[in-house]
Design an enzyme around this catalytic site. Sequence first.
Site, PDB file in Angstrom:
ATOM      1  N   SER A   1      -5.990   2.840   4.860  1.00 53.03           N
ATOM      2  CA  SER A   1      -5.455   2.200   3.652  1.00 53.03           C
ATOM      3  C   SER A   1      -6.573   1.480   2.910  1.00 53.03           C
ATOM      4  CB  SER A   1      -4.343   1.204   4.026  1.00 53.03           C
ATOM      5  OG  SER A   1      -3.466   1.006   2.949  1.00 53.03           O
TER       6      SER A   1
ATOM      7  N   SER B   1       0.794  -1.237   0.000  1.00 56.09           N
ATOM      8  CA  SER B   1       0.000   0.000   0.000  1.00 56.09           C
ATOM      9  C   SER B   1       0.820   1.277   0.000  1.00 56.09           C
ATOM     10  CB  SER B   1      -0.954   0.006   1.196  1.00 56.09           C
ATOM     11  OG  SER B   1      -2.021  -0.902   0.996  1.00 56.09           O
TER      12      SER B   1
ATOM     13  N   LYS C   1       0.048   3.638  -2.699  1.00 55.07           N
ATOM     14  CA  LYS C   1      -1.031   4.621  -2.588  1.00 55.07           C
ATOM     15  C   LYS C   1      -0.500   6.050  -2.559  1.00 55.07           C
ATOM     16  CE  LYS C   1      -4.628   1.775  -0.367  1.00 55.07           C
ATOM     17  NZ  LYS C   1      -4.057   0.445  -0.180  1.00 55.07           N
TER      18      LYS C   1
END
Length: 445
Positions: free
Chosen positions: A193, A135, A138
Amino acid sequence: MAAAVPDAPGTFTDVPTISPSPAPASAPVPRAARRRTGRRAAAAALVCAALTAPLAMAVPAYADEPKPSKTPEPPATMSAVGGDRLAKPGTQVELKEGAPKLPKGLSGRSWIVSDPETGDVLAAHNAHWRLPPASTLKMLFADTLLPKFPKTQKHTVEPEDLAGMGEGSSLVGIKEHQTYTVHDLWLGVFLRSGNDAVHTLAHMNGSVEQTVRDMQKQADQLNAHDTHVVTPDGYDAKGQVSSAYDLSLFARSGLQNADFREYCSTAFAQFPGEAKKGKKRPTFGIQNTNRLLTGVYGGKPYEGIAGVKNGNTTNAGSTFTGVAQRGDKVLLVTVMNPAKKELNEVYKETAALFDWGFAARDKVEPVGRLVGPKSKEGDASKHSATKSDGKHSAAHLAATDGADGRSGAWTALGIAGGAVVVLGGLALAVHRRWPLPDLVRRRGR
């Protein structure tokens, strides 16, 4: 008699050897026959020796073969973006006299310590190793989409917005047919997340596929050439990779955006629940999964931390990029996939590298630098930005780490308060900084 012969590498089986059969004792044997028997026995013995000797000699060949390594090894050479030292595998650091040694026990496959304002890379370990990012990708998603939608814009979630998320995805709790502001969605991305928030924003951008293309284009613009985007949320996918170097570029770019700084440094927030007709819409609390920021789940808050993003998947292991300040020093640390699987290990190693970096900031020679975007430096993959010893050359000092084309809020500051004179007296080179204003610096005090 039996001899050990290899059955397969590392295994052995006992098999009988060939030997002559003796004649019965009661039967008389003529002299000529005894000579023929003796010759046959001698021949049989030679055959036996010929058969068994090579087998005995073959045994050590299997014992000496190296066992395959279970630990992946970095490539022998990697990208030289940011400096030739960063293309080499292993740890790269140039300590001056009196500089503290790097922390012991670091187990991350890849890590990097840098100054996000000057771009100096203080130390690195396999900085350009292309690994699954989880993640932390991101950050690139936010770099790409944050400028596209005002935070007050509202969106009603349709079923197709939430389609296609990977099994076991982290979620913030978005519901179909409910309305959320863009501000709500970004809190879901950064704090929880939430892949449901990512997919909703991706559909607002046209589609998941369009968003992936936009992210790849943004990565290329940032000179993040180790990165190949397959999913917008960092969920494990074949061929999806980034590097500690590229993740640091994404964080550095994002921190120039005030909204990015706000979201990545928010520890706790309220998120909209399910609205029901005639009733006030409820909210529920969410907390940031960055444990250096919140100290939850056995973590310990790090003094001066101000973001940015963590991740964890099966293929990527634990990944983390953080920014922190002490006094007038600001550092950016990225750690990817520690071999130690202890609780909060990625945060422990990040904190140790922060401690080292703040103590060593003025006692090391940079081993490379974080490059600027193509709009200011051109395509960094086509040239090496530093000399092989990691020191800044006059040519690359002249290349500026400028704006990313969005905020325009850049301030040019000369090194040590003045310009650097290029040898030969033909020009002046000014090394521009990327100042990190507002929240980042306030949290450091």
